[in-house]
Design a protein around this motif. Structure first.
Motif, PDB file in Angstrom:
ATOM      1  N   ALA A   7       0.058   7.991   5.265  1.00 42.89           N
ATOM      2  CA  ALA A   7      -0.633   9.145   5.855  1.00 42.89           C
ATOM      3  C   ALA A   7      -0.062  10.466   5.335  1.00 42.89           C
ATOM      4  O   ALA A   7      -0.804  11.378   4.945  1.00 42.89           O
ATOM      5  CB  ALA A   7      -0.526   9.078   7.377  1.00 42.89           C
ATOM      6  N   LEU A   8       1.262  10.582   5.310  1.00 36.72           N
ATOM      7  CA  LEU A   8       1.880  11.832   4.867  1.00 36.72           C
ATOM      8  C   LEU A   8       1.620  12.103   3.392  1.00 36.72           C
ATOM      9  O   LEU A   8       1.326  13.237   2.994  1.00 36.72           O
ATOM     10  CB  LEU A   8       3.381  11.799   5.133  1.00 36.72           C
ATOM     11  N   LEU A   9       1.715  11.067   2.565  1.00 40.79           N
ATOM     12  CA  LEU A   9       1.496  11.266   1.134  1.00 40.79           C
ATOM     13  C   LEU A   9       0.024  11.489   0.810  1.00 40.79           C
ATOM     14  O   LEU A   9      -0.300  12.138  -0.184  1.00 40.79           O
ATOM     15  CB  LEU A   9       2.028  10.061   0.345  1.00 40.79           C
ATOM     16  N   THR A  10      -0.865  10.951   1.627  1.00 41.79           N
ATOM     17  CA  THR A  10      -2.288  11.214   1.417  1.00 41.79           C
ATOM     18  C   THR A  10      -2.615  12.668   1.724  1.00 41.79           C
ATOM     19  O   THR A  10      -3.421  13.299   1.030  1.00 41.79           O
ATOM     20  CB  THR A  10      -3.136  10.282   2.301  1.00 41.79           C
ATOM     21  N   ALA A  34       0.833  -1.205   0.000  1.00 44.94           N
ATOM     22  CA  ALA A  34       0.000   0.000   0.000  1.00 44.94           C
ATOM     23  C   ALA A  34       0.866   1.254   0.000  1.00 44.94           C
ATOM     24  O   ALA A  34       0.579   2.224  -0.721  1.00 44.94           O
ATOM     25  CB  ALA A  34      -0.937  -0.002   1.208  1.00 44.94           C
ATOM     26  N   ALA A  35       1.934   1.250   0.818  1.00 47.27           N
ATOM     27  CA  ALA A  35       2.836   2.406   0.844  1.00 47.27           C
ATOM     28  C   ALA A  35       3.529   2.580  -0.498  1.00 47.27           C
ATOM     29  O   ALA A  35       3.662   3.700  -1.015  1.00 47.27           O
ATOM     30  CB  ALA A  35       3.858   2.242   1.961  1.00 47.27           C
ATOM     31  N   VAL A  57       1.812   6.344  -7.149  1.00 46.74           N
ATOM     32  CA  VAL A  57       0.722   7.192  -7.657  1.00 46.74           C
ATOM     33  C   VAL A  57       1.087   8.666  -7.524  1.00 46.74           C
ATOM     34  O   VAL A  57       0.918   9.460  -8.468  1.00 46.74           O
ATOM     35  CB  VAL A  57      -0.587   6.877  -6.907  1.00 46.74           C
ATOM     36  N   CYS A  58       1.621   9.050  -6.368  1.00 45.37           N
ATOM     37  CA  CYS A  58       1.992  10.461  -6.151  1.00 45.37           C
ATOM     38  C   CYS A  58       3.138  10.889  -7.061  1.00 45.37           C
ATOM     39  O   CYS A  58       3.192  12.037  -7.499  1.00 45.37           O
ATOM     40  CB  CYS A  58       2.387  10.676  -4.688  1.00 45.37           C
ATOM     41  N   ALA A  99      -4.799   9.526  -2.097  1.00 44.07           N
ATOM     42  CA  ALA A  99      -3.645  10.278  -2.613  1.00 44.07           C
ATOM     43  C   ALA A  99      -3.799  10.566  -4.099  1.00 44.07           C
ATOM     44  O   ALA A  99      -3.463  11.658  -4.574  1.00 44.07           O
ATOM     45  CB  ALA A  99      -2.358   9.492  -2.355  1.00 44.07           C
ATOM     46  N   ALA A 100      -4.352   9.587  -4.855  1.00 45.97           N
ATOM     47  CA  ALA A 100      -4.569   9.810  -6.282  1.00 45.97           C
ATOM     48  C   ALA A 100      -5.603  10.909  -6.510  1.00 45.97           C
ATOM     49  O   ALA A 100      -5.444  11.757  -7.396  1.00 45.97           O
ATOM     50  CB  ALA A 100      -5.014   8.505  -6.946  1.00 45.97           C
TER      51      ALA A 100
END
Length: 825
Positions: A339-342, A21-22, A28-29, A84-85
């Motif tokens: 969490a941070l990238l979301t 998931a990470a 994606v980011c 995030a996407a």
């Protein structure tokens, strides 16, 4: 029979359920902003559908439990990456609506209203010093269009920006000069304080600014490297670091110590937790106080990506411990990354964030099994405490370096040979600085005397870190150039593959149950190993061993100290390997050059000109008539007849132009002259103009070394000018006369060291000119001891040293970009 086995002897399994998931969230980011808009818009829907399909398949194959578990992990990864996407698409749409994307892609010029993210940092280049600072743009353009989306830029500016600080709002006219993953902007007009459209005013300093300024002032009163490193080691403030120390910290691999990250956060959080528990606070209060400490620390040191990652990971870990759930570090790191990238998908483009996650992942996965592997070897000759300390420090440093190296190569082109050793000695000193240093920072406003005393105490381990960094960079081969092209890419792939294989095997090794009975085979160790390999090795394992061996051999073959050298087709200066002697080429056109000296052997001079593709020599300069500078003259004449030949010599009758083979048309230099070589119109792919000035040619000295012609070369290319100073074999006394007469410029970009780096050349020219690149023509294992250690020490870590005994025939290519100016191989 197994009752003697301790539970700690068998490591817990690694929980990788959140790792996919990470990884998917990060992918994606990273990729969504670069995809065509119609493709990027369908990414969230694709992820949602992918998760649903995985769940449907999982339900339909209940009997295959392991397959169902993997399908559940896939579904979880798709759904966790979806937010995030969505946010990435929203930010992209907002950037398109505001016109920011079109503005940066077309390298536009506009008024910009921005907030500085960090303090400006000074960097030198061929066009003088510049100040670089990262900023977030709030408004831009004539109409001050707002940017309700990430619009981070790196600003290159002049000295007027040096007094600005992190958090300041500025209004300035800027020109976008480069747009890729990072947007670089050249400030073309003086910045005004406050936002555009508002009258300039004096912004009241925040408590954080006051604290950082006070720490800088008190650190300035400490000793050695304390004034430069203490603000960074305590609060992550690198603004006081000189370029010399900054480069030394980077080359030695210690720069993470002065950019507050996981190590600092862990030390502070552990100390705070120990304090709260010792006061017998209830667990809920300890957790709240722990998280509060993290929030306060982040506010003080700033929201750098590595700090955000470390603080968030600490908070999630505290929650996991408090709730009684598993506190394994890998799932916590994965959840932190998600969490941070979301919340801020643009973090994925921050090098600090990437390195922080990679280093933590390497430590989490490989440090403990590596420590278990190497500790018994240290315990054989060291007490338990020291064996444990050294083995754990070595394991952590090695794991972090192996994980970060491929990422480091995306913005540097070298490998730090001694970084693991430097971290091994320097990292244990960090707690001795961070804990008392943070206490000093907390007391700096209420008890400045106590704070100053603490800072003086911690300046001792700080100076030790500074000494380790600067000493490391002066060791032979402190930086090894990474190969370019296919070879470099293949080496990175082998690095990842071998590291992954070794890590997995180490993890499996610590999960293996120790045998209840030790069998003594009575055979040599190599024989035992051979038996195990033949009896227990499968084809798959053989392939894995082969990959590891190939990776090790490939790295040794690439980095083994040889005269690798090479000439870049886009070269500006070539240092010819002519053994113990000088020969340098300065490009003047597609196949033309200005040549300095010829070395001692005609064949070597001939070979260098052919390798560089020279068919025309505009000027051949013989700096003086010693054989190691003129002995290869015939090799030059065999290739091409120079348009002009000039030479310098003194009054010693031993050295006569007629006995060296110089033609009668050669002209002796007796005083300052200025000339220009301009073939730019003939070379559209490499337009260059050359202005060369003879600064000195003492024809009245009996010392032939001091008769050397000293020339300043100004190379006009890339819209700017780079300077190079050629000094022949000038000795210290003559150099001091030129300096006293103000004949030498105060700053040059490239310096050809006098007399092959001999001690009698002195350090005055080096200290006066402060070169970015130093050139040395010198033979390997020469009997003169060239170059001398004093000369190399005077150059320091800020100077890129090119020497023919190490690099063979090398080339220097001058490159200019808004973010970086350097000479490259």
């Amino acid at each position: 029979m197994t009752s003697h086995i301790k539970p700690d002897d068998i490591a817990a399994p690694v929980d990788i359920r959140l790792v996919p998931a990470a990884g998917l969230t990060a992918t994606v980011c990273l990729l969504s902003p670069r995809l065509p808009p119609w493709v990027a818009h369908h990414v969230p829907l694709t992820l949602i559908l992918g998760g649903l399909i995985a769940m449907i398949l999982m339900v339909s194959i209940r009997r295959r439990k392991r397959v169902g578990q993997w399908l559940l992990i896939v579904a979880l990864a798709c759904w966790l990456a979806t937010p995030a996407a969505l946010l990435t698409n929203q930010q992209r749409a907002a950037a398109e609506t505001s016109g920011w994307l079109a503005f940066t892609e077309h390298l536009g010029t506009a008024k910009l209203s921005a907030e500085l993210v960090n303090d400006p940092v000074e960097r030198d280049g061929p066009w003088g010093p510049s100040w670089f600072v990262t900023a977030e743009v709030n408004h831009y353009g004539r109409d001050l269009t707002p940017t309700p989306h990430p619009a981070k830029i790196v600003i290159a500016a002049d000295e007027a920006w040096s007094q600005m600080r992190s958090g300041d709002h500025v209004c300035f006219l800027g020109r976008v000069t480069e747009q890729d993953a990072t947007t670089f902007v050249q400030a073309v007009h003086l910045a005004q304080p406050d936002s555009c459209g508002q009258p300039p005013g004096q912004t009241a300093p925040t408590g954080r600014d006051t604290l950082r300024t006070a720490l800088q002032d008190q650190a300035a009163q400490t000793i050695s490297y304390g004034p430069e490193l203490l603000p960074g080691l305590i609060l992550g403030d690198r603004s006081q670091q000189s370029e010399t120390v900054d480069q030394a910290m980077k080359i030695s691999g210690l720069s993470h110590l002065s950019a507050v990250s996981g190590a600092h956060t862990s030390v502070i959080a552990a100390a705070a937790t120990l304090l709260f528990r010792s006061l017998r606070f209830p667990r809920p209060i300890v957790i709240v106080a722990f998280i509060g400490t993290l929030v306060l620390f982040v506010h003080i040191v700033g929201t750098q990506p590595s700090v955000l990652r470390a603080a968030t990971m600490g908070a999630i870990g505290a929650w996991a411990v408090f709730s009684g759930r598993s506190s394994q570090a890998l799932p916590i790191l994965a959840l932190t990354t998600i969490a941070l990238l979301t919340l801020t998908p643009e973090l994925i483009h921050e090098v600090g964030f990437q390195l922080s996650v990679a280093a933590t992942a390497g430590i989490v996965l490989a440090a403990q099994p590596l420590d278990r592997l190497i500790r018994p070897y240290f315990e054989k000759f060291l007490p338990d405490f020291w064996a444990s300390l050294i083995s754990s420090s070595l394991a952590i440093s090695t794991a972090a370096q192996l994980a970060c190296q491929p990422l480091l190569l995306t913005f540097i082109d070298y490998v730090s040979l001694y970084s693991v050793a430097a971290n091994l000695f320097a990292t244990p000193l960090l707690p001795l600085i961070t804990i008392p240093g943070t206490i000093a920072a907390a007391l700096i406003m209420v008890a400045p005397g106590v704070s100053q005393l603490l800072l003086h105490a911690v300046s001792l381990p700080t100076s030790a870190i500074g000494w380790i960094a600067t000493t490391t960079t002066q060791l032979p081969g402190s930086t090894l150039p990474w190969p370019e092209g296919v070879v470099g890419t293949a080496l990175i792939a082998l690095h990842w593959a071998a590291t992954g294989i070794v890590t997995i095997k180490l993890l499996r090794r610590q999960r293996r149950t120790p045998p209840p009975v030790r069998v003594d085979w009575g055979l040599p160790r190599w024989h035992q190993l051979a038996i195990r390999l033949t009896q227990q090795t499968s084809p798959a394992q053989s392939l894995q061993y082969l990959i590891v061996v190939v990776a090790v051999v490939a790295h040794l073959a690439v980095f083994w100290p040889t005269k690798a050298g090479g000439i870049n087709p886009d070269w500006d200066i070539v240092g010819c390997d002519v053994d113990q002697g000088d020969m340098f080429l300065v490009r003047t056109g597609p196949e033309s050059a200005m040549v300095f000296d010829t070395g001692p052997e005609p064949d070597l001079a001939h070979h260098c000109l052919r390798a560089a593709g020279i068919t025309r020599i505009d000027v051949l300069v013989i700096t003086h008539l010693h054989a190691d500078h003129v002995g290869g003259l015939q090799g030059v004449l065999d290739v091409v007849e120079p348009e002009h030949i000039v030479y310098a010599t003194g009054t010693d009758p031993t050295y006569q132009a007629s006995t060296t083979g110089l033609p009668s048309t050669a002209q002796q230099l007796t005083g300052p002259t200025v000339s220009v070589i301009d073939h730019a119109a003939q070379d559209p792919d490499h337009p260059v103009q050359l202005r060369w000035s003879v600064l000195s040619a003492n024809h009245q000295t009996p010392n032939e070394n001091n008769a050397s012609a000293v020339l300043l070369i100004e190379i006009y290319r890339h819209g700017g000018v780079a300077t190079a100073l050629f000094t022949g074999d000038l000795e210290q006394d003559e150099a001091e006369k030129l300096l006293a007469a103000d004949r030498i410029p105060t700053k040059v970009d490239i310096l050809k060291l006098a007399h092959h780096g001999a001690q009698n050349g002195g350090t005055g020219l080096i200290e006066h000119t402060e070169p970015s690149v130093a050139l040395i023509g010198v033979g390997m294992d020469n009997s003169y001891g060239h170059p001398h250690d004093d000369i190399l020490e005077a150059l320091g870590p800020r100077t890129d040293v090119r020497r023919t005994d190490f690099h063979g025939t090398f080339s220097v290519t001058l490159q200019h970009s808004p973010a970086h100016v350097a000479a490259q191989r």
